[in-house]
Design an enzyme around this catalytic site. Structure first.
Site, PDB file in Angstrom:
ATOM      1  N   GLY A  87      12.134 -35.235  13.409  1.00 34.35           N
ATOM      2  CA  GLY A  87      11.502 -35.227  14.718  1.00 34.35           C
ATOM      3  C   GLY A  87      10.612 -33.999  14.842  1.00 34.35           C
ATOM      4  N   ARG A  88      10.299 -33.611  16.066  1.00 35.38           N
ATOM      5  CA  ARG A  88       9.435 -32.441  16.265  1.00 35.38           C
ATOM      6  C   ARG A  88      10.193 -31.125  16.234  1.00 35.38           C
ATOM      7  NH1 ARG A  88       6.701 -32.447  21.253  1.00 35.38           N
ATOM      8  NH2 ARG A  88       7.818 -34.254  21.996  1.00 35.38           N
ATOM      9  N   GLU A  91       9.566 -28.406  13.496  1.00 38.12           N
ATOM     10  CA  GLU A  91       8.263 -27.748  13.563  1.00 38.12           C
ATOM     11  C   GLU A  91       8.358 -26.365  14.201  1.00 38.12           C
ATOM     12  OE1 GLU A  91       4.446 -28.539  16.318  1.00 38.12           O
ATOM     13  OE2 GLU A  91       4.929 -30.190  14.955  1.00 38.12           O
ATOM     14  N   CYS A 117      13.207 -36.799   7.055  1.00 43.22           N
ATOM     15  CA  CYS A 117      11.953 -36.778   7.801  1.00 43.22           C
ATOM     16  C   CYS A 117      11.379 -35.354   7.844  1.00 43.22           C
ATOM     17  CB  CYS A 117      12.192 -37.362   9.190  1.00 43.22           C
ATOM     18  SG  CYS A 117      10.718 -37.848  10.092  1.00 43.22           S
ATOM     19  N   HIS A 118      11.109 -34.842   9.025  1.00 45.82           N
ATOM     20  CA  HIS A 118      10.552 -33.499   9.181  1.00 45.82           C
ATOM     21  C   HIS A 118      11.587 -32.390   8.973  1.00 45.82           C
ATOM     22  CE1 HIS A 118       7.314 -35.855  10.953  1.00 45.82           C
ATOM     23  NE2 HIS A 118       6.537 -34.799  10.824  1.00 45.82           N
ATOM     24  N   TYR A 137       9.128 -37.146   5.497  1.00 44.99           N
ATOM     25  CA  TYR A 137       8.076 -37.940   6.103  1.00 44.99           C
ATOM     26  C   TYR A 137       6.773 -37.589   5.383  1.00 44.99           C
ATOM     27  CZ  TYR A 137       5.340 -40.435   9.499  1.00 44.99           C
ATOM     28  OH  TYR A 137       4.489 -41.337  10.082  1.00 44.99           O
TER      29      TYR A 137
END
Length: 186
Positions: A87-88, A91, A117-118, A137
């Site tokens: 997800g975000r 980040e 993923c992330h 991802y």
């Protein structure tokens, strides 16, 4: 059974947090979810990412997830393994030196780590993937390569294990990713 730490934050991918949290407990593991600057009982917001034929995923509001542990004082030596959802959240979590130190400590202690993923963004920021085969991802491929890993462009339903590192591209890989991680835990 294993004592697993999950590091998450606001706008973590809902499925990539909730499914492992519940599934790993279902098979008998203890799972603690923490977030920097929050304590047990507080919540984080999740987001649902769907693959609907656009150039990238779409994002929808998820759920409020109640944390069951405190980030402050979390030590790799207190856990058997680490899980990093996507997800975000990764980040901005990768900008937190304490998060990066904790991820690096799990790697230095040669403990199983699962990232999806992330979540790979935390692995690359912690410089723990050099020489490893890593999936993530596809948008994370450049940083995986820059961190010295071999980016593995695999099916969205597949996962890859390299030593004690299990990675996958996105939540459709849950069955393969969690099975490979669980194998390392047993």
């Amino acid at each position: 059974m294993a004592n697993i730490l999950i590091i998450a934050g606001d706008f973590v991918e809902d499925y990539e947090l909730m499914v492992p949290f519940q599934a790993l407990q279902m098979v008998g593991h203890s799972v603690t979810v923490v977030c920097p600057d929050k304590v047990a009982g507080q919540t984080i917001k999740t987001a649902i990412h769907d693959f609907e034929g656009d150039q990238t995923y779409t994002e929808k509001p998820g759920h409020l997830f109640a944390l069951n542990g405190n980030f402050a004082g979390a030590n790799a030596s207190d856990f058997d393994a680490l899980l990093l959802p996507g997800g975000r959240a990764p980040e901005y979590l990768r900008l937190n030196p304490a998060v990066i130190a904790l991820v690096a400590d799990f790697s230095a202690q040669d403990k199983p780590i699962a990232a999806i993923c992330h979540g790979a963004q935390l692995l690359t920021a912690a410089d723990v993937v050099r020489g490893k085969k890593v999936s993530a991802y596809p948008a994370c491929a450049p940083e995986v390569k820059q961190a010295g890993a071999e980016y593995c462009d695999i099916e969205v339903t597949a996962a890859i294990t390299d030593g004690k590192l299990v990675t996958a591209p996105a939540w459709p890989a849950h069955p393969a990713w969690l099975a490979q991680f669980n194998k390392l835990l047993n």
